[in-house]
Design a protein around this motif. Structure first.
Motif, PDB file in Angstrom:
ATOM      1  N   SER A   1      -1.363  -6.365 -14.996  1.00  0.00           N
ATOM      2  CA  SER A   1      -0.356  -6.955 -14.585  1.00  0.00           C
ATOM      3  C   SER A   1       0.926  -5.276 -14.920  1.00  0.00           C
ATOM      4  N   ASN A   2       1.002  -5.182 -15.250  1.00  0.00           N
ATOM      5  CA  ASN A   2       2.072  -3.819 -15.835  1.00  0.00           C
ATOM      6  C   ASN A   2       2.996  -2.753 -14.366  1.00  0.00           C
ATOM      7  N   HIS A   3       1.794  -3.057 -13.648  1.00  0.00           N
ATOM      8  CA  HIS A   3       1.495  -1.903 -12.146  1.00  0.00           C
ATOM      9  C   HIS A   3       2.100  -3.768 -11.003  1.00  0.00           C
ATOM     10  N   TRP A   4       1.707  -4.943 -11.524  1.00  0.00           N
ATOM     11  CA  TRP A   4       1.981  -6.229 -10.442  1.00  0.00           C
ATOM     12  C   TRP A   4       3.293  -6.225 -10.652  1.00  0.00           C
ATOM     13  N   LYS A   5       3.684  -6.311 -12.137  1.00  0.00           N
ATOM     14  CA  LYS A   5       4.824  -6.449 -12.386  1.00  0.00           C
ATOM     15  C   LYS A   5       5.834  -5.806 -12.298  1.00  0.00           C
TER      16      LYS A   5
ATOM     17  N   LEU B   1       3.706 -15.633  -8.910  1.00  0.00           N
ATOM     18  CA  LEU B   1       4.136 -15.074  -8.578  1.00  0.00           C
ATOM     19  C   LEU B   1       3.424 -13.301  -8.322  1.00  0.00           C
ATOM     20  N   VAL B   2       2.365 -12.648 -10.023  1.00  0.00           N
ATOM     21  CA  VAL B   2       1.945 -12.025 -10.426  1.00  0.00           C
ATOM     22  C   VAL B   2       0.344 -11.813  -9.007  1.00  0.00           C
ATOM     23  N   MET B   3      -0.052 -13.022  -9.634  1.00  0.00           N
ATOM     24  CA  MET B   3      -1.487 -13.597  -9.030  1.00  0.00           C
ATOM     25  C   MET B   3      -1.167 -13.724  -7.607  1.00  0.00           C
ATOM     26  N   ALA B   4       0.229 -14.256  -6.858  1.00  0.00           N
ATOM     27  CA  ALA B   4      -0.305 -14.402  -5.475  1.00  0.00           C
ATOM     28  C   ALA B   4       0.091 -12.821  -4.943  1.00  0.00           C
ATOM     29  N   ALA B   5       0.705 -12.293  -5.423  1.00  0.00           N
ATOM     30  CA  ALA B   5       0.511 -10.931  -4.651  1.00  0.00           C
ATOM     31  C   ALA B   5      -0.612 -10.271  -4.887  1.00  0.00           C
TER      32      ALA B   5
ATOM     33  N   ALA C   1      -3.535 -12.152  -4.553  1.00  0.00           N
ATOM     34  CA  ALA C   1      -4.531 -12.488  -4.093  1.00  0.00           C
ATOM     35  C   ALA C   1      -4.561 -11.778  -2.904  1.00  0.00           C
ATOM     36  N   ALA C   2      -2.834 -11.814  -2.182  1.00  0.00           N
ATOM     37  CA  ALA C   2      -3.055 -11.180  -0.979  1.00  0.00           C
ATOM     38  C   ALA C   2      -3.668  -9.823  -1.134  1.00  0.00           C
ATOM     39  N   SER C   3      -3.235  -8.853  -2.343  1.00  0.00           N
ATOM     40  CA  SER C   3      -4.222  -7.452  -2.157  1.00  0.00           C
ATOM     41  C   SER C   3      -5.412  -7.672  -1.322  1.00  0.00           C
ATOM     42  N   PHE C   4      -5.963  -8.882  -3.037  1.00  0.00           N
ATOM     43  CA  PHE C   4      -7.605  -9.066  -2.882  1.00  0.00           C
ATOM     44  C   PHE C   4      -7.908  -9.626  -1.220  1.00  0.00           C
ATOM     45  N   SER C   5      -7.137 -10.184  -0.451  1.00  0.00           N
ATOM     46  CA  SER C   5      -7.443 -10.413   0.791  1.00  0.00           C
ATOM     47  C   SER C   5      -7.552  -9.527   1.837  1.00  0.00           C
ATOM     48  N   GLY C   6      -6.469  -8.109   1.264  1.00  0.00           N
ATOM     49  CA  GLY C   6      -7.105  -7.204   2.784  1.00  0.00           C
ATOM     50  C   GLY C   6      -5.295  -7.184   2.929  1.00  0.00           C
ATOM     51  N   ALA C   7      -4.223  -7.924   2.724  1.00  0.00           N
ATOM     52  CA  ALA C   7      -2.772  -7.793   2.857  1.00  0.00           C
ATOM     53  C   ALA C   7      -2.435  -6.204   2.542  1.00  0.00           C
ATOM     54  N   VAL C   8      -1.261  -5.454   3.185  1.00  0.00           N
ATOM     55  CA  VAL C   8      -0.668  -4.592   2.959  1.00  0.00           C
ATOM     56  C   VAL C   8       1.076  -4.601   2.951  1.00  0.00           C
ATOM     57  N   LEU C   9       1.617  -3.509   2.305  1.00  0.00           N
ATOM     58  CA  LEU C   9       2.681  -3.575   3.011  1.00  0.00           C
ATOM     59  C   LEU C   9       2.544  -2.608   3.981  1.00  0.00           C
ATOM     60  N   PRO C  10       3.788  -3.090   5.122  1.00  0.00           N
ATOM     61  CA  PRO C  10       3.687  -2.390   6.666  1.00  0.00           C
ATOM     62  C   PRO C  10       4.386  -0.615   6.063  1.00  0.00           C
ATOM     63  N   GLY C  11       3.459   0.073   6.716  1.00  0.00           N
ATOM     64  CA  GLY C  11       3.498   1.894   6.508  1.00  0.00           C
ATOM     65  C   GLY C  11       2.679   1.943   5.222  1.00  0.00           C
ATOM     66  N   ALA C  12       2.194   1.346   4.812  1.00  0.00           N
ATOM     67  CA  ALA C  12       1.414   1.759   3.569  1.00  0.00           C
ATOM     68  C   ALA C  12      -0.061   1.756   3.683  1.00  0.00           C
ATOM     69  N   GLU C  13      -1.034   3.102   3.425  1.00  0.00           N
ATOM     70  CA  GLU C  13      -2.296   2.923   4.007  1.00  0.00           C
ATOM     71  C   GLU C  13      -2.860   2.395   2.693  1.00  0.00           C
ATOM     72  N   PRO C  14      -4.234   0.994   3.614  1.00  0.00           N
ATOM     73  CA  PRO C  14      -5.003   0.417   2.483  1.00  0.00           C
ATOM     74  C   PRO C  14      -6.097   1.075   1.719  1.00  0.00           C
ATOM     75  N   THR C  15      -6.158   1.376   0.766  1.00  0.00           N
ATOM     76  CA  THR C  15      -7.237   1.207  -0.286  1.00  0.00           C
ATOM     77  C   THR C  15      -8.671   1.804   0.116  1.00  0.00           C
ATOM     78  N   ALA C  16      -8.951   0.617   1.126  1.00  0.00           N
ATOM     79  CA  ALA C  16     -10.228   0.570   1.989  1.00  0.00           C
ATOM     80  C   ALA C  16     -10.466   0.199   2.688  1.00  0.00           C
ATOM     81  N   PRO C  17     -11.396   1.012   3.274  1.00  0.00           N
ATOM     82  CA  PRO C  17     -11.555   0.399   5.567  1.00  0.00           C
ATOM     83  C   PRO C  17     -11.410  -0.125   4.997  1.00  0.00           C
ATOM     84  N   VAL C  18     -11.007  -1.330   6.036  1.00  0.00           N
ATOM     85  CA  VAL C  18     -10.827  -2.259   6.262  1.00  0.00           C
ATOM     86  C   VAL C  18     -12.373  -3.081   7.565  1.00  0.00           C
TER      87      VAL C  18
END
Length: 149
Positions: A41-45, A112-116, A118-135
């Motif tokens: 939660s500290n990271h996500w906030k 808002l934290v949990m929505a973010a 959930a987006a990461s869990f679903s595979g969303a990444v910021l433009p230009g960011a490297e995903p942590t695992a192969p899609v």
């Protein structure tokens, strides 16, 4: 979990078969039919506060609609109800979040934290960011059957 500077990050947790590790989240393998999702939660906030500070229109910005300063006053009270303090220990620096004095109004911040997450869990990444695992690409059953023939 509020992963503090003295705790080990989720990326260092031991993994068992069936566990999933994502960007500051960890999904346990099923145990008695249930899974547990742990988040830092500290990271996500900290991540969300950086999104608010990004200029509107720039990649990764987070903004609210409209131009009335009072339209989102209630929501703003919630998302600003905690304050981050930069803490360094064991060679790690982490922004640790704690409630400001006053009534407990962090509910929309938590949503808002949990929505973010959930987006990461679903595979969303910021433009230009490297995903942590192969899609992983979805595979059709017919493709699997062709491979067996």
């Amino acid at each position: 979990l509020g992963i503090t500077a003295v705790r080990r990050p989720l990326s260092e947790y031991s993994r068992r078969p069936g566990d999933r590790l994502g960007w500051h989240w960890y999904l346990s393998a099923p145990s008695r039919g249930l899974r547990t999702l742990l988040i830092d939660s500290n990271h996500w906030k900290t991540f969300l506060q950086a999104r608010w500070r990004t200029a509107v229109g720039d990649p990764g910005s987070l903004a609210l609609y409209g131009d009335s300063p009072t339209a989102h006053e209630f929501f703003a009270a919630h998302v600003t109800s905690e304050i981050g303090t930069r803490v360094t220990a064991n060679g790690r620096t982490v922004e640790q979040w704690a409630p400001k004095p006053g009534p407990d109004v962090a509910h929309w911040l938590d949503c808002l934290v949990m929505a973010a997450v959930a987006a990461s869990f679903s595979g969303a990444v910021l433009p230009g960011a490297e995903p942590t695992a192969p899609v992983r690409r979805k595979v059709r059953l017919s493709e699997l059957q062709k491979g067996r023939r």
